[in-house]
Design an enzyme around this catalytic site. Structure first.
Site, PDB file in Angstrom:
ATOM      1  N   ILE A 130       1.011  -1.205   0.028  1.00  0.00           N
ATOM      2  CA  ILE A 130      -0.133   0.126  -0.132  1.00  0.00           C
ATOM      3  C   ILE A 130       1.010   1.170   0.196  1.00  0.00           C
ATOM      4  O   ILE A 130       1.798   1.170   0.658  1.00  0.00           O
ATOM      5  CB  ILE A 130      -1.131  -0.064   1.088  1.00  0.00           C
ATOM      6  CG1 ILE A 130      -1.791   1.238   1.486  1.00  0.00           C
ATOM      7  CG2 ILE A 130      -0.308  -0.417   2.684  1.00  0.00           C
ATOM      8  CD1 ILE A 130      -2.667   1.123   2.623  1.00  0.00           C
ATOM      9  N   SER A 131       0.707   2.125  -1.022  1.00  0.00           N
ATOM     10  CA  SER A 131       1.503   2.992  -1.090  1.00  0.00           C
ATOM     11  C   SER A 131       1.631   4.247   0.006  1.00  0.00           C
ATOM     12  O   SER A 131       0.657   4.350   0.969  1.00  0.00           O
ATOM     13  CB  SER A 131       1.196   4.088  -2.425  1.00  0.00           C
ATOM     14  OG  SER A 131       0.825   3.325  -3.417  1.00  0.00           O
TER      15      SER A 131
END
Ligand code: SAH
Length: 217
Positions: A63-64
């Site tokens: 997840i960025s």
């Protein structure tokens, strides 16, 4: 942590990581404050959900980092009436940030279990204007094109031509391009048959895997 504490952590994340690095679009800042990021991280990582970093997901994906999500969303220049295509659903976090701002989001993920998990969570959170597909997103979603904006959340080795074709006039493609470890994030704006690039920032994404490289899972 209580819901109030998570909300306070989000406000702090927006102030110290996102505004300070120069993101100013109020719609983006509000969306980042609203989406409950702790629900998108894998169980056990909730306390770290607002750290200034990417976090692991299932299937070796990630997840960025919050700032990167904000910078990419701002670079897309989203308007409420837009229809946006996202390539790389992952946790669904970026999908939720987009869905806070625009009318309709189309999101493609190549790994079925990630698409399924993201969909369940986004349904639970009440995001209804999202369409999901399990496929190679480098091909885009031709039946629904053109899109007012296209956001690719995996690192491409080169620009996928099919995505440029599916962009509406005046729309932007936001995409990390480069090597397998790190990339340059670009905004590519379509004006008629011309495309103009603008460099946004260095970034680190997992690779955009195109179909010819073999099936998922
Ligand atoms: N936007 C996500 C980031 C996920 S990481 C989030 O906020 O959580 C990138 C995702 O892109 C991974 O889930 C990976 O499986 C997916 N991906 C990689 N290549 C792809 C392709 N060709 N088509 C669709 N999804 C792809």
């Amino acid at each position: 942590m209580s819901e109030d504490e998570f909300a306070a952590a989000r406000r702090d994340m927006v102030e110290t990581q996102i505004k300070q690095r120069g993101v100013t679009d109020p719609r983006v800042l509000e969306a980042m404050e609203r989406v409950p990021r702790h629900r998108f991280v894998v169980a056990g990582h909730e306390r770290h959900a607002h750290d200034d970093t990417a976090l692991p997901l299932e299937a070796g994906q990630s997840i960025s980092q919050p700032y990167i999500v904000a910078a990419m969303t701002e670079a897309l220049e989203p308007k409420p009436s837009d229809r946006i295509l996202e390539v790389g659903t992952g946790s669904g976090y970026q999908t939720a940030v987009l869905a806070e701002i625009v009318d309709k989001v189309y999101t493609i993920e190549r790994i079925a279990v990630l698409s399924r998990t993201a969909r369940q969570l986004l349904d639970d959170l009440g995001y209804t204007d999202i369409e999901y597909r399990v496929a190679d997103g480098a091909q885009g979603w031709p039946e629904e094109a053109p899109f007012d904006g296209i956001l690719v959340t995996a690192g491409a080795e080169r620009l996928p031509e099919r995505l440029l074709e599916q962009l509406s006039d005046g729309g932007c493609l936001v995409i990390p391009i480069g090597g397998r470890i790190d990339q340059d994030l670009y905004q590519i704006r379509r004006s008629g048959s011309r495309f103009e690039d603008r460099f946004i920032t260095r970034c680190r994404f997992v690779p955009l895997v195109e179909e010819r490289e073999g099936p998922a899972e």
